[in-house]
Design an enzyme around this catalytic site. Structure first.
Site, PDB file in Angstrom:
ATOM      1  N   ASP A  13       0.807  -1.228   0.000  1.00 28.69           N
ATOM      2  CA  ASP A  13       0.000   0.000   0.000  1.00 28.69           C
ATOM      3  C   ASP A  13       0.834   1.269   0.000  1.00 28.69           C
ATOM      4  O   ASP A  13       0.434   2.304   0.558  1.00 28.69           O
ATOM      5  CB  ASP A  13      -0.963   0.010   1.212  1.00 28.69           C
ATOM      6  CG  ASP A  13      -1.865  -1.207   1.214  1.00 28.69           C
ATOM      7  OD1 ASP A  13      -2.229  -1.662   0.125  1.00 28.69           O
ATOM      8  OD2 ASP A  13      -2.187  -1.694   2.319  1.00 28.69           O
ATOM      9  N   LYS A  16       1.809   2.058  -5.115  1.00 27.73           N
ATOM     10  CA  LYS A  16       2.362   1.494  -6.356  1.00 27.73           C
ATOM     11  C   LYS A  16       1.450   1.763  -7.545  1.00 27.73           C
ATOM     12  O   LYS A  16       1.913   2.108  -8.630  1.00 27.73           O
ATOM     13  CB  LYS A  16       2.559  -0.033  -6.200  1.00 27.73           C
ATOM     14  CG  LYS A  16       3.544  -0.405  -5.094  1.00 27.73           C
ATOM     15  CD  LYS A  16       3.615  -1.902  -4.895  1.00 27.73           C
ATOM     16  CE  LYS A  16       2.374  -2.512  -4.305  1.00 27.73           C
ATOM     17  NZ  LYS A  16       2.073  -2.149  -2.904  1.00 27.73           N
ATOM     18  N   GLY A  40      -4.541  -4.370  -3.764  1.00 27.83           N
ATOM     19  CA  GLY A  40      -5.517  -3.335  -4.089  1.00 27.83           C
ATOM     20  C   GLY A  40      -4.709  -2.131  -4.527  1.00 27.83           C
ATOM     21  O   GLY A  40      -4.093  -1.474  -3.695  1.00 27.83           O
ATOM     22  N   HIS A  41      -4.637  -1.899  -5.827  1.00 25.39           N
ATOM     23  CA  HIS A  41      -3.817  -0.805  -6.357  1.00 25.39           C
ATOM     24  C   HIS A  41      -4.751   0.310  -6.837  1.00 25.39           C
ATOM     25  O   HIS A  41      -5.529   0.107  -7.772  1.00 25.39           O
ATOM     26  CB  HIS A  41      -2.922  -1.300  -7.492  1.00 25.39           C
ATOM     27  CG  HIS A  41      -1.884  -2.288  -7.018  1.00 25.39           C
ATOM     28  ND1 HIS A  41      -0.936  -2.834  -7.839  1.00 25.39           N
ATOM     29  CD2 HIS A  41      -1.644  -2.799  -5.781  1.00 25.39           C
ATOM     30  CE1 HIS A  41      -0.162  -3.641  -7.136  1.00 25.39           C
ATOM     31  NE2 HIS A  41      -0.581  -3.651  -5.889  1.00 25.39           N
ATOM     32  N   GLN A 228       1.963  -6.123  -3.124  1.00 23.27           N
ATOM     33  CA  GLN A 228       2.430  -6.190  -1.723  1.00 23.27           C
ATOM     34  C   GLN A 228       3.738  -5.406  -1.562  1.00 23.27           C
ATOM     35  O   GLN A 228       3.921  -4.425  -2.236  1.00 23.27           O
ATOM     36  CB  GLN A 228       2.593  -7.649  -1.273  1.00 23.27           C
ATOM     37  CG  GLN A 228       1.276  -8.400  -1.095  1.00 23.27           C
ATOM     38  CD  GLN A 228       0.679  -8.914  -2.384  1.00 23.27           C
ATOM     39  OE1 GLN A 228       1.322  -9.588  -3.148  1.00 23.27           O
ATOM     40  NE2 GLN A 228      -0.571  -8.602  -2.637  1.00 23.27           N
TER      41      GLN A 228
HETATM   42  P1  GDP Z   1      -0.775   0.259  -3.549  1.00 21.92           P
HETATM   43  O1  GDP Z   1      -1.357  -1.012  -3.065  1.00 21.92           O
HETATM   44  O2  GDP Z   1       0.691   0.348  -3.282  1.00 21.92           O
HETATM   45  O3  GDP Z   1      -1.093   0.547  -4.991  1.00 21.92           O
HETATM   46  O4  GDP Z   1      -1.445   1.426  -2.680  1.00 21.92           O
HETATM   47  P2  GDP Z   1      -3.006   1.562  -2.309  1.00 21.92           P
HETATM   48  O5  GDP Z   1      -3.768   1.968  -3.522  1.00 21.92           O
HETATM   49  O6  GDP Z   1      -3.486   0.350  -1.599  1.00 21.92           O
HETATM   50  O7  GDP Z   1      -2.963   2.706  -1.212  1.00 21.92           O
HETATM   51  C1  GDP Z   1      -2.448   3.956  -1.498  1.00 21.92           C
HETATM   52  C2  GDP Z   1      -3.552   5.012  -1.226  1.00 21.92           C
HETATM   53  O8  GDP Z   1      -2.976   6.288  -1.178  1.00 21.92           O
HETATM   54  C3  GDP Z   1      -4.590   5.075  -2.311  1.00 21.92           C
HETATM   55  O9  GDP Z   1      -5.808   5.476  -1.742  1.00 21.92           O
HETATM   56  C4  GDP Z   1      -4.061   6.159  -3.247  1.00 21.92           C
HETATM   57  O10 GDP Z   1      -5.069   6.796  -4.003  1.00 21.92           O
HETATM   58  C5  GDP Z   1      -3.460   7.101  -2.259  1.00 21.92           C
HETATM   59  N1  GDP Z   1      -2.279   7.855  -2.713  1.00 21.92           N
HETATM   60  C6  GDP Z   1      -1.270   7.460  -3.536  1.00 21.92           C
HETATM   61  N2  GDP Z   1      -0.311   8.413  -3.604  1.00 21.92           N
HETATM   62  C7  GDP Z   1      -0.727   9.410  -2.798  1.00 21.92           C
HETATM   63  C8  GDP Z   1      -0.154  10.669  -2.417  1.00 21.92           C
HETATM   64  O11 GDP Z   1       0.939  11.049  -2.804  1.00 21.92           O
HETATM   65  N3  GDP Z   1      -0.885  11.430  -1.530  1.00 21.92           N
HETATM   66  C9  GDP Z   1      -2.083  11.039  -1.045  1.00 21.92           C
HETATM   67  N4  GDP Z   1      -2.709  11.846  -0.185  1.00 21.92           N
HETATM   68  N5  GDP Z   1      -2.647   9.876  -1.387  1.00 21.92           N
HETATM   69  C10 GDP Z   1      -1.971   9.074  -2.239  1.00 21.92           C
HETATM   70  P1  IMO Z   2      -0.936  -4.257  -2.164  1.00 20.25           P
HETATM   71  O1  IMO Z   2      -0.480  -4.841  -3.476  1.00 20.25           O
HETATM   72  C1  IMO Z   2      -0.967  -4.573   2.186  1.00 20.25           C
HETATM   73  C2  IMO Z   2      -1.038  -8.640   3.846  1.00 20.25           C
HETATM   74  C3  IMO Z   2      -2.277  -9.088   4.586  1.00 20.25           C
HETATM   75  C4  IMO Z   2      -1.677 -10.046   5.592  1.00 20.25           C
HETATM   76  C5  IMO Z   2      -0.559 -10.711   4.784  1.00 20.25           C
HETATM   77  C6  IMO Z   2      -0.949 -12.060   4.191  1.00 20.25           C
HETATM   78  O2  IMO Z   2      -2.224  -3.523  -2.255  1.00 20.25           O
HETATM   79  O3  IMO Z   2       0.165  -3.467  -1.545  1.00 20.25           O
HETATM   80  P2  IMO Z   2      -2.501 -12.751   2.137  1.00 20.25           P
HETATM   81  O4  IMO Z   2      -3.945 -12.459   1.881  1.00 20.25           O
HETATM   82  O5  IMO Z   2      -1.576 -12.231   1.110  1.00 20.25           O
HETATM   83  O6  IMO Z   2      -2.252 -14.198   2.461  1.00 20.25           O
HETATM   84  O7  IMO Z   2      -2.188 -11.946   3.531  1.00 20.25           O
HETATM   85  O8  IMO Z   2      -0.240  -9.811   3.740  1.00 20.25           O
HETATM   86  N1  IMO Z   2      -1.286  -8.141   2.462  1.00 20.25           N
HETATM   87  C7  IMO Z   2      -1.217  -6.850   2.112  1.00 20.25           C
HETATM   88  N2  IMO Z   2      -1.009  -5.745   2.861  1.00 20.25           N
HETATM   89  N3  IMO Z   2      -1.109  -4.479   0.837  1.00 20.25           N
HETATM   90  C8  IMO Z   2      -1.287  -5.577   0.078  1.00 20.25           C
HETATM   91  O9  IMO Z   2      -1.275  -5.537  -1.266  1.00 20.25           O
HETATM   92  C9  IMO Z   2      -1.394  -6.831   0.715  1.00 20.25           C
HETATM   93  N4  IMO Z   2      -1.590  -8.089   0.282  1.00 20.25           N
HETATM   94  C10 IMO Z   2      -1.515  -8.881   1.352  1.00 20.25           C
HETATM   95  O10 IMO Z   2      -2.919  -7.996   5.199  1.00 20.25           O
HETATM   96  O11 IMO Z   2      -1.072  -9.326   6.626  1.00 20.25           O
HETATM   97 MG    MG Z   3      -2.921  -1.661  -1.817  1.00 22.62          MG
END
Ligand code: GDP
Ligand code: IMO
Ligand code: MG
Length: 429
Positions: A13, A16, A40-41, A228
């Site tokens: 998270d 990415k 969840g991207h 991840q």
């Molecule tokens: P990922 O799994 O690495 O793709 O990240 P996620 O999408 O799960 O979580 C990142 C969250 O931060 C999402 O809600 C994005 O829309 C948000 N986000 C990404 N870059 C920025 C930033 O520079 N500032 C803010 N405020 N939000 C951001």
């Molecule tokens: P993105 O790509 C954050 C965490 C889960 C748990 C552990 C194992 O959005 O960054 P799993 O379901 O993979 O067997 O769970 O890994 N986890 C993540 N945490 N971002 C993710 O993906 C994750 N995918 C799995 O919360 O701790």
């Molecule tokens: Mg994510």
């Protein structure tokens, strides 16, 4: 630039999805190499013709999909939930995104079946719960390494698919009833549902390793998108509180079938603070009002499960380890804007145990659970940064923070993100 790998440098998270979408403008192919619908991207598309900006959360489809010229590959290293993929394809199509001819699905990717999700849920009810996303990831990779998995290619041969499904469902039923005392799955219902996926997926299935290697010969630019993060890597992460794949950069070669010699650059995505979802050690976690503020301002709730993310200060000690195991050459710092309202910002510069400095990064969870982080405090900038588009225009204190982090990590900062939208990205020169 043949292949550039984008890896999460923390516990996932990091943003990415946002960075991959931003970089996709200048690449030909974006390829996911591991994980599954546990990811969840998030990608936020800019407002258009009086319409508001739109947020998409991608679980399986690479984050380059919003750039019409980009081809998106789901590699052999991914564990694919066919139902989740169908839903995602439909959502994108409904939003007017063209998928046909742009999505390529490896015939070697393993499939996630209903019994994987049931086994995942059943294990999570036990004492050794690790807080998984419940998407069946562990059990699916378990079958892969047990050599009993069902792959995408099996969808194309109904006899083979039915035989393997029957065997695996019966084995899972035995486990589910004996070990977990849960209800059993209906073999025929699953076979009927899943044999239909051959028609639904046929147009996307191909030898993606061959496709990517041919693209490399033509000098196409490929971006490998990790899911991840390095600290959730099954080999290098905080085991056993990890996912079941290799998000680290090495996973890109095995997960896509491309040679290590094709890798040109490795970029680490680093959130300006730390978060973690699920159980496991988290040395800089803030279980106080500062942690709550980071969660509230940063909107730190899981993009896949909606769970509140645990929050804490940036951890340079863990990041140095992550940079080492990934070979990260450049960093993109995200969510800097979340720190705008903090008077003081801390960074963990190292760990102590029993008052003594640790010289090696502990990879056992028991030690990581008890390390005492040593913090350096920085002055906050107390200025809104989300409208700034030039790195040099950032407040002095923000630049000092970024430059100090770069120094601590001995790695250059390539870009800084100050908001979820594509345009809220500053290049550092
Ligand atoms: P990922 O799994 O690495 O793709 O990240 P996620 O999408 O799960 O979580 C990142 C969250 O931060 C999402 O809600 C994005 O829309 C948000 N986000 C990404 N870059 C920025 C930033 O520079 N500032 C803010 N405020 N939000 C951001
Ligand atoms: P993105 O790509 C954050 C965490 C889960 C748990 C552990 C194992 O959005 O960054 P799993 O379901 O993979 O067997 O769970 O890994 N986890 C993540 N945490 N971002 C993710 O993906 C994750 N995918 C799995 O919360 O701790
Ligand atoms: Mg994510």
């Amino acid at each position: 630039m043949p292949v550039q790998i984008i890896v999460g440098a923390q516990w996932g998270d990091e943003g990415k999805g946002k960075i991959v979408d931003h970089l996709s403008e200048k690449v030909d192919i974006v390829a996911r190499y591991q994980g599954g619908a546990n990811a969840g991207h998030t990608v936020v598309l800019p407002a258009k013709k009086g319409k508001k900006e739109k947020e998409f959360v991608l679980h399986l489809i690479p984050s380059g999909i919003f750039h019409p010229h980009v081809k998106c590959v789901i590699g052999n290293g991914v564990v694919l939930d066919p139902v989740a993929l169908m839903t995602e394809i439909q959502q994108l199509k409904d939003a007017g995104i063209k998928i046909s001819g742009r999505l390529l699905l490896s015939h070697n990717a393993h499939l996630i079946m209903p019994y994987h999700k049931m086994l995942d849920a059943a294990r999570e009810r036990g004492a050794e719960k690790i807080g998984t996303t419940g998407r069946g990831i562990g059990p699916a990779y378990n079958d892969k390494y047990m050599r009993t998995g069902i792959r995408v290619v099996d969808l194309l041969n109904r006899d083979v698919l039915c035989k393997k499904l029957k065997r695996n469902i019966e084995a899972s039923n035995e486990l589910l009833s004996k070990l977990y005392q849960t209800q059993e799955l209906d073999v025929d219902a699953i076979i009927n549902e899943y044999q239909e996926f051959d028609r639904k997926f046929d147009e996307y299935i191909t030898d993606t390793s061959e496709y990517l290697n041919a693209a490399l010969k033509k000098n196409k630019r490929i971006l490998a998108e990790g899911a991840q993060g390095a600290l959730l890597d099954v080999d290098h992460g905080t085991y056993p509180f990890v996912t079941s794949s290799n998000p680290t950069s090495g996973g890109a070669c095995t997960g896509l079938g491309i040679p290590p010699t094709s890798i040109d650059s490795i970029v680490g995505i680093v959130k300006a603070y730390s978060t973690r979802v699920g159980n496991g050690p988290f040395p800089t976690e803030l279980k106080d009002e500062i942690g709550d503020r980071l969660r509230r301002i940063g909107g730190e709730y899981g993009a896949t499960t909606g769970r509140p993310r645990r929050c804490g200060w940036l951890d340079a000690e863990s990041l140095r380890y992550s940079i080492r195991v990934n070979g990260i050459q450049r960093i993109a710092i995200t969510k800097l804007d979340v720190l705008d309202e903090f008077k003081e910002i801390k960074v963990c510069t190292g760990f102590k145990v029993g008052g003594k400095k640790l010289h090696h990064y502990p990879t056992d969870s028991q030690t990581l659970d008890v390390v005492e982080p040593v913090f350096k405090t920085f002055q906050g900038w107390l200025t809104k940064t989300s409208d700034i588009r030039n790195y040099k225009k950032l407040p002095k204190e923000a630049r000092q923070y970024i430059e100090a982090v770069s120094k601590m990590l001995d790695t250059s900062i390539w870009m800084v993100s100050v908001g979820a939208r594509r345009d809220q990205t500053l290049m550092v020169r």
